[in-house]
Structures are given as C-alpha cells and as structure tokens.
Motif scaffolding. Sequence first.
Motif, short mmCIF file in Angstrom:
data_model
loop_
_atom_site.label_atom_id
_atom_site.label_comp_id
_atom_site.label_asym_id
_atom_site.label_seq_id
_atom_site.Cartn_x
_atom_site.Cartn_y
_atom_site.Cartn_z
N ARG A 1 65.43 -51.65 -72.56
CA ARG A 1 66.77 -51.48 -71.99
C ARG A 1 66.62 -51.15 -70.51
O ARG A 1 65.66 -50.47 -70.14
CB ARG A 1 67.53 -50.33 -72.69
N PRO A 2 67.53 -51.66 -69.67
CA PRO A 2 68.69 -52.50 -69.95
C PRO A 2 68.30 -53.94 -70.28
O PRO A 2 67.22 -54.40 -69.90
CB PRO A 2 69.50 -52.43 -68.66
N ALA A 3 69.19 -54.64 -70.97
CA ALA A 3 68.91 -56.01 -71.39
C ALA A 3 69.19 -57.02 -70.30
O ALA A 3 68.74 -58.16 -70.38
CB ALA A 3 69.73 -56.34 -72.63
N GLU A 4 69.94 -56.62 -69.27
CA GLU A 4 70.29 -57.56 -68.19
C GLU A 4 70.40 -56.79 -66.88
O GLU A 4 70.08 -55.61 -66.81
CB GLU A 4 71.60 -58.27 -68.54
N ILE B 1 56.02 -47.92 -62.95
CA ILE B 1 57.28 -48.62 -62.73
C ILE B 1 57.40 -48.83 -61.23
O ILE B 1 57.26 -47.88 -60.44
CB ILE B 1 58.47 -47.79 -63.26
N VAL B 2 57.64 -50.07 -60.83
CA VAL B 2 57.65 -50.38 -59.40
C VAL B 2 58.99 -50.99 -59.00
O VAL B 2 59.71 -51.55 -59.83
CB VAL B 2 56.51 -51.36 -59.02
N ALA B 3 59.30 -50.86 -57.72
CA ALA B 3 60.48 -51.50 -57.13
C ALA B 3 59.98 -52.54 -56.14
O ALA B 3 59.05 -52.29 -55.36
CB ALA B 3 61.36 -50.47 -56.44
N PRO C 1 58.24 -52.92 -64.93
CA PRO C 1 57.08 -52.16 -65.37
C PRO C 1 55.79 -52.97 -65.17
O PRO C 1 55.82 -54.21 -65.22
CB PRO C 1 57.35 -51.93 -66.86
N GLU C 2 54.69 -52.27 -64.95
CA GLU C 2 53.38 -52.90 -64.83
C GLU C 2 52.37 -52.13 -65.66
O GLU C 2 52.49 -50.91 -65.82
CB GLU C 2 52.92 -52.94 -63.37
N ALA C 3 51.37 -52.85 -66.19
CA ALA C 3 50.32 -52.20 -66.99
C ALA C 3 48.97 -52.81 -66.67
O ALA C 3 48.86 -54.00 -66.33
CB ALA C 3 50.62 -52.36 -68.48
N GLY D 1 61.57 -58.33 -64.73
CA GLY D 1 62.22 -57.63 -63.62
C GLY D 1 63.69 -57.36 -63.90
O GLY D 1 64.40 -58.23 -64.42
N ILE D 2 64.14 -56.15 -63.58
CA ILE D 2 65.55 -55.78 -63.74
C ILE D 2 66.19 -55.82 -62.37
O ILE D 2 65.81 -55.08 -61.45
CB ILE D 2 65.67 -54.36 -64.34
N THR D 3 67.17 -56.69 -62.23
CA THR D 3 67.88 -56.79 -60.94
C THR D 3 68.93 -55.69 -60.85
O THR D 3 69.81 -55.58 -61.71
CB THR D 3 68.53 -58.17 -60.79
N VAL D 4 68.83 -54.87 -59.80
CA VAL D 4 69.78 -53.77 -59.58
C VAL D 4 70.61 -54.09 -58.34
O VAL D 4 70.07 -54.23 -57.24
CB VAL D 4 69.05 -52.42 -59.38
N HIS D 5 71.91 -54.25 -58.54
CA HIS D 5 72.82 -54.46 -57.42
C HIS D 5 73.32 -53.09 -56.95
O HIS D 5 73.90 -52.33 -57.73
CB HIS D 5 74.00 -55.33 -57.85
#
Length: 288
Positions: free
Chosen positions: A158-161, A188-190, A230-232, A244-248
Amino acid sequence: LGGETVQLVGSGSPDWDYATYLEPGVHAITIEAGDALELVEGIEIIKAPQLISASFKVTEPEYLGGKVWNSEGLTARVPESSHVTLEARVEGGQSLKIGGRLVARTEDGLAVLELGAVSADQAMPLEVEVGHGLRDSVLARSQLFVVKDLPPVAEVLRPAESITLPVGAQLPLSLKFRDDRALASACIVAEDTDRVVLETVAVSGMEVAWEGKVTLPAGVKAGGRIIVRPEAIDSRGQTSRGRGITVHVVDDETFIQHLTEQKQEISRRLEKLVESQERRVSRKERAK
C-alpha cells in the motif's frame, strides 16, 4: 573361445594370449591344438571394477558463510557459485574417466575431479566409467543440481496507486522485503533530481515486513511531483528496486479540495453498491 574359433599358425612353441569380455553366466570354453606340442591351458578371471564410494565435496560461497559439506552419494543440490569437487574411490580397471575426462587415481584408488565454481546454467550430469580390457563400464551417474540465487524482492503493498499529499506531509507505506537466501539491507528512497534515502529498514533473515510513514523531502514544493520506492540488497550483493509510488505535492487548499472530491467519489460508489444490492434483493423476492 567364448563362441569364437581362432587359429594360431606358427612353429616351435609360440605364446598366445586372447582376451574377451564375458557377460555374467555360464560359458563353455574349448581349447584345441592340432600339433604334437604340449598344450598348456590357463584361464585368468579378472574381477570387474567396483565403485567403492563417491560423493561431492561442496564449499558454499563466502556470502552464504562458506559452509563445507559432503553429499551422500552422487546426487546433490548446491547454491550457485559453490566450489565443487567430485571424489570417487574405484577398485580394479585400467583407466578411469569422470565426465569424459581421464582422471588419475592414488594407490588406494581415490580419484578427485575439480569442477570449480558452478553456475546455475551449467548442466551437471557426470558418468564415472572404468576401462578394463575390451570395453568401458559405467559404474555410476551423478546429478548435480545448481540452484540459482535469485535477486531480492522489494514489494509495495500500500498504496496501490499514486497519491496526492500537501507540502511537508508524511506518506503512509506498507512494504515487504524478501530474498531466497538472506537480505543484507533495505531502504526507502525518493527520486526527483537526486536520489534521497528517506528511511533505512532493519532487516534479518529472508523476509521483513515494514509499515509506517516517511516524510517527503523538504525541497518538494506545491505543484511538484516525486517518486518514492523501496529498494533491497541481498547477501550476494544483488539489488532490486520496487514499484515507484508517484506522489503529487499540492498546497493545503488544493489538498482539501482533493479530499472533498475523493469523499464525493466514495459516496457515489457507495450509492451504486446500495442500489445494486437492493435490486438483487428485489429479484429474489419476486422469484419466490
């Protein structure tokens, strides 16, 4: 001899040796001579070669701890990049081949074949065969299964989108990290113009679940967009990057408007569900 007739022509007292391979069973051997010489008969039975013992000696790669072990027999499953040696002790025979290669033996019959570091795309069926007289005999067939070390998995639950947040807000996340051997690290990276580590995740063993919130970088302004993922890294050093989660990122007023629109959309969906349920109930009642 052995169903064959062989004629020896000569004078004096020639020596004659004849070798043949006999399958297990009862065989009639007749030796005849048509001259006045004394006939000396001699039959020597040579014992068939035997495989006394055989095994793989395996040294696992250092990133897995470098464990050393021996297989029971000639079937084994080994991790990719393991160093493997085949050891066979054979009694009898004149020559020894393993995997088609001639291998020397010590006085007590021990033969050692270095296979080296094995990779997952190698086929490892090997035959242990011994030459004795007229033909070779296969004493054993080995099966060495090389298990590929898969890269780790960094999964976003989560989130799914994509998601919309105000400036300076925290992003809620539910993540899972796993590997078929062992995890070495996770984070967790941005991603914007630069890659920024938002959170380092403590890992141990093969699987770790993480749930929490990360704060977006301070430099992201209203109207901007940033990707969080996330990275591992596993114990072999293989890296995996999750979805990747797109954050507006918007200002507070726009965010309130966005929440209002979301609530309205949820209300519309709920009304449709209620209407659909009512229609199903009505149809059932009419059917009665």
